[in-house]
Write a protein that holds these residues in place. Structure first.
Motif, PDB file in Angstrom:
ATOM      1  N   ALA A   1      -1.913  22.293  18.756  1.00 24.94           N
ATOM      2  CA  ALA A   1      -0.552  22.395  19.299  1.00 24.94           C
ATOM      3  C   ALA A   1      -0.111  21.067  19.898  1.00 24.94           C
ATOM      4  CB  ALA A   1      -0.499  23.499  20.350  1.00 24.94           C
ATOM      5  N   ALA A   2      -1.021  20.408  20.643  1.00 24.23           N
ATOM      6  CA  ALA A   2      -0.673  19.134  21.276  1.00 24.23           C
ATOM      7  C   ALA A   2      -0.393  18.068  20.214  1.00 24.23           C
ATOM      8  CB  ALA A   2      -1.799  18.682  22.214  1.00 24.23           C
ATOM      9  N   VAL A   3      -1.188  18.058  19.151  1.00 22.92           N
ATOM     10  CA  VAL A   3      -0.963  17.098  18.062  1.00 22.92           C
ATOM     11  C   VAL A   3       0.416  17.352  17.431  1.00 22.92           C
ATOM     12  CG1 VAL A   3      -1.700  16.443  15.733  1.00 22.92           C
ATOM     13  CG2 VAL A   3      -3.408  16.677  17.561  1.00 22.92           C
ATOM     14  N   ALA A   4       0.721  18.618  17.173  1.00 23.11           N
ATOM     15  CA  ALA A   4       2.003  18.964  16.545  1.00 23.11           C
ATOM     16  C   ALA A   4       3.178  18.525  17.411  1.00 23.11           C
ATOM     17  CB  ALA A   4       2.064  20.470  16.297  1.00 23.11           C
ATOM     18  N   ARG A   5       3.047  18.696  18.724  1.00 24.15           N
ATOM     19  CA  ARG A   5       4.141  18.328  19.631  1.00 24.15           C
ATOM     20  C   ARG A   5       4.249  16.828  19.791  1.00 24.15           C
ATOM     21  NH1 ARG A   5       3.962  23.205  23.528  1.00 24.15           N
ATOM     22  NH2 ARG A   5       4.953  24.695  22.116  1.00 24.15           N
ATOM     23  N   GLN A   6       3.090  16.140  19.830  1.00 25.93           N
ATOM     24  CA  GLN A   6       3.145  14.682  20.020  1.00 25.93           C
ATOM     25  C   GLN A   6       3.657  13.968  18.773  1.00 25.93           C
ATOM     26  OE1 GLN A   6      -0.076  12.549  21.720  1.00 25.93           O
ATOM     27  NE2 GLN A   6       0.039  13.626  23.678  1.00 25.93           N
ATOM     28  N   LEU A   7       3.474  14.574  17.610  1.00 22.32           N
ATOM     29  CA  LEU A   7       3.903  13.929  16.357  1.00 22.32           C
ATOM     30  C   LEU A   7       4.885  14.835  15.617  1.00 22.32           C
ATOM     31  CD1 LEU A   7       0.410  12.634  15.117  1.00 22.32           C
ATOM     32  CD2 LEU A   7       2.141  11.376  16.428  1.00 22.32           C
ATOM     33  N   PRO A   8       6.110  14.966  16.158  1.00 19.84           N
ATOM     34  CA  PRO A   8       7.060  15.908  15.539  1.00 19.84           C
ATOM     35  C   PRO A   8       7.446  15.518  14.113  1.00 19.84           C
ATOM     36  CG  PRO A   8       8.120  14.606  17.274  1.00 19.84           C
ATOM     37  CD  PRO A   8       6.656  14.329  17.355  1.00 19.84           C
ATOM     38  N   GLU A   9       7.291  14.230  13.756  1.00 17.59           N
ATOM     39  CA  GLU A   9       7.676  13.801  12.406  1.00 17.59           C
ATOM     40  C   GLU A   9       6.602  14.137  11.368  1.00 17.59           C
ATOM     41  OE1 GLU A   9       6.866  11.726  14.831  1.00 17.59           O
ATOM     42  OE2 GLU A   9       8.751  10.988  15.705  1.00 17.59           O
ATOM     43  N   LEU A  10       5.387  14.466  11.838  1.00 17.67           N
ATOM     44  CA  LEU A  10       4.289  14.725  10.905  1.00 17.67           C
ATOM     45  C   LEU A  10       4.483  16.098  10.251  1.00 17.67           C
ATOM     46  CD1 LEU A  10       1.465  13.579  10.018  1.00 17.67           C
ATOM     47  CD2 LEU A  10       0.488  14.992  11.837  1.00 17.67           C
ATOM     48  N   PRO A  11       4.488  16.171   8.893  1.00 16.24           N
ATOM     49  CA  PRO A  11       4.650  17.479   8.242  1.00 16.24           C
ATOM     50  C   PRO A  11       3.547  18.432   8.693  1.00 16.24           C
ATOM     51  CG  PRO A  11       4.801  15.696   6.633  1.00 16.24           C
ATOM     52  CD  PRO A  11       4.360  15.069   7.919  1.00 16.24           C
ATOM     53  N   GLU A  12       3.924  19.679   8.931  1.00 15.82           N
ATOM     54  CA  GLU A  12       2.975  20.676   9.411  1.00 15.82           C
ATOM     55  C   GLU A  12       1.778  20.795   8.475  1.00 15.82           C
ATOM     56  OE1 GLU A  12       3.817  25.078  10.294  1.00 15.82           O
ATOM     57  OE2 GLU A  12       5.428  23.951  11.278  1.00 15.82           O
ATOM     58  N   ARG A  13       2.027  20.697   7.173  1.00 12.74           N
ATOM     59  CA  ARG A  13       0.937  20.867   6.202  1.00 12.74           C
ATOM     60  C   ARG A  13      -0.076  19.728   6.265  1.00 12.74           C
ATOM     61  NH1 ARG A  13       2.403  18.256   0.952  1.00 12.74           N
ATOM     62  NH2 ARG A  13       1.474  19.972  -0.189  1.00 12.74           N
ATOM     63  N   ASN A  14       0.280  18.644   6.951  1.00  4.13           N
ATOM     64  CA  ASN A  14      -0.647  17.519   7.084  1.00  4.13           C
ATOM     65  C   ASN A  14      -1.472  17.576   8.367  1.00  4.13           C
ATOM     66  OD1 ASN A  14       0.485  16.768   4.717  1.00  4.13           O
ATOM     67  ND2 ASN A  14       1.156  14.735   5.402  1.00  4.13           N
ATOM     68  N   ILE A  15      -1.272  18.634   9.161  1.00  7.46           N
ATOM     69  CA  ILE A  15      -2.140  18.844  10.325  1.00  7.46           C
ATOM     70  C   ILE A  15      -3.247  19.794   9.879  1.00  7.46           C
ATOM     71  CG2 ILE A  15      -2.297  19.647  12.716  1.00  7.46           C
ATOM     72  CD1 ILE A  15       0.699  19.023  12.988  1.00  7.46           C
ATOM     73  N   LEU A  16      -4.442  19.250   9.684  1.00 10.68           N
ATOM     74  CA  LEU A  16      -5.570  20.032   9.167  1.00 10.68           C
ATOM     75  C   LEU A  16      -6.414  20.471  10.356  1.00 10.68           C
ATOM     76  CD1 LEU A  16      -6.560  17.689   6.172  1.00 10.68           C
ATOM     77  CD2 LEU A  16      -4.778  19.452   6.254  1.00 10.68           C
ATOM     78  N   VAL A  17      -6.440  21.787  10.600  1.00 10.44           N
ATOM     79  CA  VAL A  17      -7.102  22.286  11.807  1.00 10.44           C
ATOM     80  C   VAL A  17      -8.469  22.861  11.457  1.00 10.44           C
ATOM     81  CG1 VAL A  17      -6.907  23.813  13.795  1.00 10.44           C
ATOM     82  CG2 VAL A  17      -4.847  22.816  12.779  1.00 10.44           C
ATOM     83  N   GLU A  18      -9.492  22.285  12.080  1.00  3.35           N
ATOM     84  CA  GLU A  18     -10.863  22.780  11.882  1.00  3.35           C
ATOM     85  C   GLU A  18     -11.120  23.948  12.824  1.00  3.35           C
ATOM     86  OE1 GLU A  18     -13.663  19.071  11.424  1.00  3.35           O
ATOM     87  OE2 GLU A  18     -12.342  18.808  13.146  1.00  3.35           O
ATOM     88  N   PRO A  19     -11.636  25.063  12.307  1.00  7.27           N
ATOM     89  CA  PRO A  19     -11.927  26.204  13.200  1.00  7.27           C
ATOM     90  C   PRO A  19     -13.039  25.879  14.194  1.00  7.27           C
ATOM     91  CG  PRO A  19     -12.111  26.827  10.873  1.00  7.27           C
ATOM     92  CD  PRO A  19     -11.973  25.355  10.906  1.00  7.27           C
ATOM     93  N   LEU A  20     -13.994  25.060  13.769  1.00  6.74           N
ATOM     94  CA  LEU A  20     -15.119  24.661  14.609  1.00  6.74           C
ATOM     95  C   LEU A  20     -15.389  23.193  14.333  1.00  6.74           C
ATOM     96  CD1 LEU A  20     -17.606  27.491  13.539  1.00  6.74           C
ATOM     97  CD2 LEU A  20     -16.514  27.334  15.794  1.00  6.74           C
ATOM     98  N   ALA A  21     -15.859  22.464  15.321  1.00  7.00           N
ATOM     99  CA  ALA A  21     -16.198  21.063  15.087  1.00  7.00           C
ATOM    100  C   ALA A  21     -17.459  20.999  14.215  1.00  7.00           C
ATOM    101  CB  ALA A  21     -16.428  20.353  16.410  1.00  7.00           C
ATOM    102  N   ARG A  22     -17.390  20.206  13.135  1.00  3.39           N
ATOM    103  CA  ARG A  22     -18.532  20.094  12.218  1.00  3.39           C
ATOM    104  C   ARG A  22     -18.866  18.619  11.947  1.00  3.39           C
ATOM    105  NH1 ARG A  22     -20.415  23.756  13.593  1.00  3.39           N
ATOM    106  NH2 ARG A  22     -21.057  25.702  12.611  1.00  3.39           N
ATOM    107  N   ASP A  23     -18.565  17.767  12.923  1.00  3.65           N
ATOM    108  CA  ASP A  23     -18.846  16.324  12.881  1.00  3.65           C
ATOM    109  C   ASP A  23     -17.964  15.624  11.835  1.00  3.65           C
ATOM    110  OD1 ASP A  23     -20.007  13.835  13.510  1.00  3.65           O
ATOM    111  OD2 ASP A  23     -21.991  14.725  13.740  1.00  3.65           O
ATOM    112  N   SER A  24     -18.119  14.295  11.736  1.00  2.00           N
ATOM    113  CA  SER A  24     -17.117  13.506  11.011  1.00  2.00           C
ATOM    114  C   SER A  24     -17.162  13.684   9.495  1.00  2.00           C
ATOM    115  CB  SER A  24     -17.257  12.026  11.367  1.00  2.00           C
ATOM    116  OG  SER A  24     -18.492  11.499  10.920  1.00  2.00           O
ATOM    117  N   CYS A  25     -18.334  13.998   8.913  1.00  2.00           N
ATOM    118  CA  CYS A  25     -18.379  14.131   7.465  1.00  2.00           C
ATOM    119  C   CYS A  25     -17.510  15.301   7.013  1.00  2.00           C
ATOM    120  CB  CYS A  25     -19.816  14.307   6.967  1.00  2.00           C
ATOM    121  SG  CYS A  25     -19.919  14.229   5.150  1.00  2.00           S
ATOM    122  N   ALA A  26     -17.624  16.457   7.688  1.00  4.28           N
ATOM    123  CA  ALA A  26     -16.819  17.623   7.326  1.00  4.28           C
ATOM    124  C   ALA A  26     -15.335  17.331   7.494  1.00  4.28           C
ATOM    125  CB  ALA A  26     -17.230  18.819   8.187  1.00  4.28           C
TER     126      ALA A  26
END
Lengths: 364, 364
Positions: A65-90
């Motif tokens: 939510a904070a990312v979406a609000r801070q970057l209102p110009e970013l298309p919603e489909r480009n915010i990729l939300v991980e359900p759980l942190a799985r480190d940088s490779c994932a």
């Protein structure tokens, strides 16, 4: 240049506690004297190299939510939300696979959400050169020309003396060295800091991932195929948690470098990872009282009397006064105050662990 | 013993900033690990030597309401409110003259509102002995047996080696000495700390005041005569502002001592003036983390990691964390945070002057 950009926005920045919290991490804060957060500054820097449509942020559920609000110009489909942190490779593989679905064979570049770059033009030129290498099928990194024998970073060992802006092969990824080793590295002129900046074609990266880490590749590929369909929720629920936690350097880049598949473009563009208050303080000019004050929106006043080498962060809106002290970091926030010796800036992470272990989780 | 007690409750305790403020001075704070403020603790200590009916507090308009609320048992007529601060001679003379009106020839004892006494029984015995001397017509003081060559206090020079509980003549009141002189004083065994504790018959004190300082005596006498009448407001309005500002030591006690009229009872009852955070810290036991924590109602938590000799005052209710620091005073309040070297505890007063001079009056 049709560059696709990925910004993994994770990690809580515990060495910047109590300013940075698990619920309000470093990348969401404006730390460099402007109103823009580090994430926003990263976005501002990357859009001119790409387009809002081609910038992607990978983040956790806590910060979507904070990312979406801070970057209102970013298309919603480009915010990729991980359900759980799985480190940088994932995180990076998910972005690569989704981009590959949408734009097969795209050149993609990945940059942390919480780094600072003072010279965006020099940065852009370096990225463009790396993108040229990536288009040719190389796994590219951008290495930072080191300015001191830092022991807090990993290093890239180059095949020859590093020359700014000129591609060359990476022989090896080196872990964080001790001071003697770091000094040798820097003096040799053949080592660069690894800032986890990667540039590659998505098909090339995913091919390497498939070959080396099918346990990451398989679930990520299935998830990416379902991403822009009605199946996404079901497939993510089923597969995401099965992905092993591993860093992208360890899973792909280090073994690929050993096979001669990784190149780098040495860069020098005023980079800082703002990893701790010491690093942050060094970016700031001392005020008339001799204090380096990190001004955030709503910051309080600082009065430093007979004090030297104080980094003050009056983020609680209160007056912060110091008298007769030196080499201190003083951080005020709405619910916690930290007073730390400057030599111990790295150990603030340990302090947060102590807070957690002693049941003070509300403050972490 | 029919003792009347006077407690001058003035001064803002600027060396305890930001805890103590002009609007919320030291004597209104609980500083010694109990819920009772220093004023309340002073009252609790004095009532058994007197009675609620015979305790008087002299305070300024800014603190009259707080005093009334903190001491609900104190009769309203015994709260003597000064329209303007006129230093200790005016405050004590007003109380003496009002008591003299109400109980002619009473023995009265005066004690600061913001001192700490750890052994009330020893204190009471000392006061009783002083009251005996006062009843005989002497101007009595209680002198504190010194425990260190303190340069922050004035001294009483005795006529012979001081013996606890035994009256003897005061030859001279000495100003705050330098360290060499203070060391000589303490080693000699003939000097006591002046804690501004006075015991005398009101008629005796007022007689000395009339003789030495008619400029104080005349207006105070007229005001006291009108105090319990309908004329009070008019007379106070007319005369109070004309009273010169002078300390009672300077106006009466020093010249009286020079004429052999002053005696003292040396006392040793765990006295402290809690003049600064350094003194306050010395009263507290270090916790398991090595910090000395001043706990006030609603205080926050303190976590001191690898820290030594830290005095922490988490009065803002926030978590106060320290890491790798030593010899610091850390004070958190709702609107200001102070970090001060322990060697500079005395200079906090100067810091408040700087705040005032730079327009930060809201914090002082």
């Amino acid at each position: 240049m049709d560059l696709h950009v990925v910004v993994p926005a994770g990690g809580s920045g515990t060495r910047l506690w109590p300013l940075s919290r698990a619920t309000n991490p470093k990348f969401l804060h404006p730390l460099t004297g402007t109103e823009r957060s580090l994430l926003q500054a990263t976005y501002d820097r990357l859009v001119p190299l790409s387009s809002a449509d081609h910038v992607h942020v990978v983040t956790g559920v806590a910060h979507a939510a904070a990312v979406a609000r801070q970057l209102p110009e970013l298309p919603e489909r480009n915010i990729l939300v991980e359900p759980l942190a799985r480190d940088s490779c994932a995180a990076i593989a998910l972005a690569a696979a989704v981009i590959q679905q949408r734009s097969p064979g795209a050149v993609m570049a990945s940059f942390a959400a919480d780094h600072l770059i003072k010279e965006p033009a020099a940065f852009a030129a370096t990225v463009r050169e790396a993108a040229r290498g990536a288009a040719e099928g190389k796994l590219m990194t951008i290495g930072i020309a080191p300015t001191r024998p830092e022991t807090g970073y990993g290093y890239l060992q180059c095949s020859a003396t590093a020359e700014l802006g000129v591609q060359q092969q990476v022989l090896e990824f080196k872990e964080k060295p001790d001071l003697a080793t770091a000094t040798e590295y820097v003096n040799s002129g053949r080592y660069l800091w690894n800032a986890s900046m990667f540039v590659w074609r998505t098909d090339v990266f995913l091919g390497e991932l498939e070959r080396r880490r099918p346990d990451v590749f398989e679930p990520v590929s299935k998830i990416a195929k379902a991403w822009d369909t009605d199946e996404r929720a079901v497939v993510v629920d089923e597969l995401w948690a099965t992905i092993p936690k591993v860093a992208v350097e360890y899973a792909v880049m280090e073994p690929a470098a050993a096979e001669g598949l990784v190149s780098t473009v040495p860069g020098d563009f005023g980079w800082s990872d703002i990893g701790d208050f010491e690093t942050l303080g060094e970016l700031l000019a001392a005020d008339q009282d001799g204090a380096r004050v990190v001004t955030t929106p709503g910051a309080g006043d600082v009065v430093a009397v007979d004090s030297s080498d104080v980094v003050a962060v009056p983020a609680g809106g209160r007056l912060v006064a110091t008298l007769g002290v030196r080499d201190l970091i003083v951080v005020d926030t709405p619910d916690a105050v930290l007073v730390c010796h400057r030599d111990r800036a790295q150990d603030i992470k340990r302090l947060t662990e102590i807070l957690r272990d002693t049941g003070r989780t509300a403050y972490v």
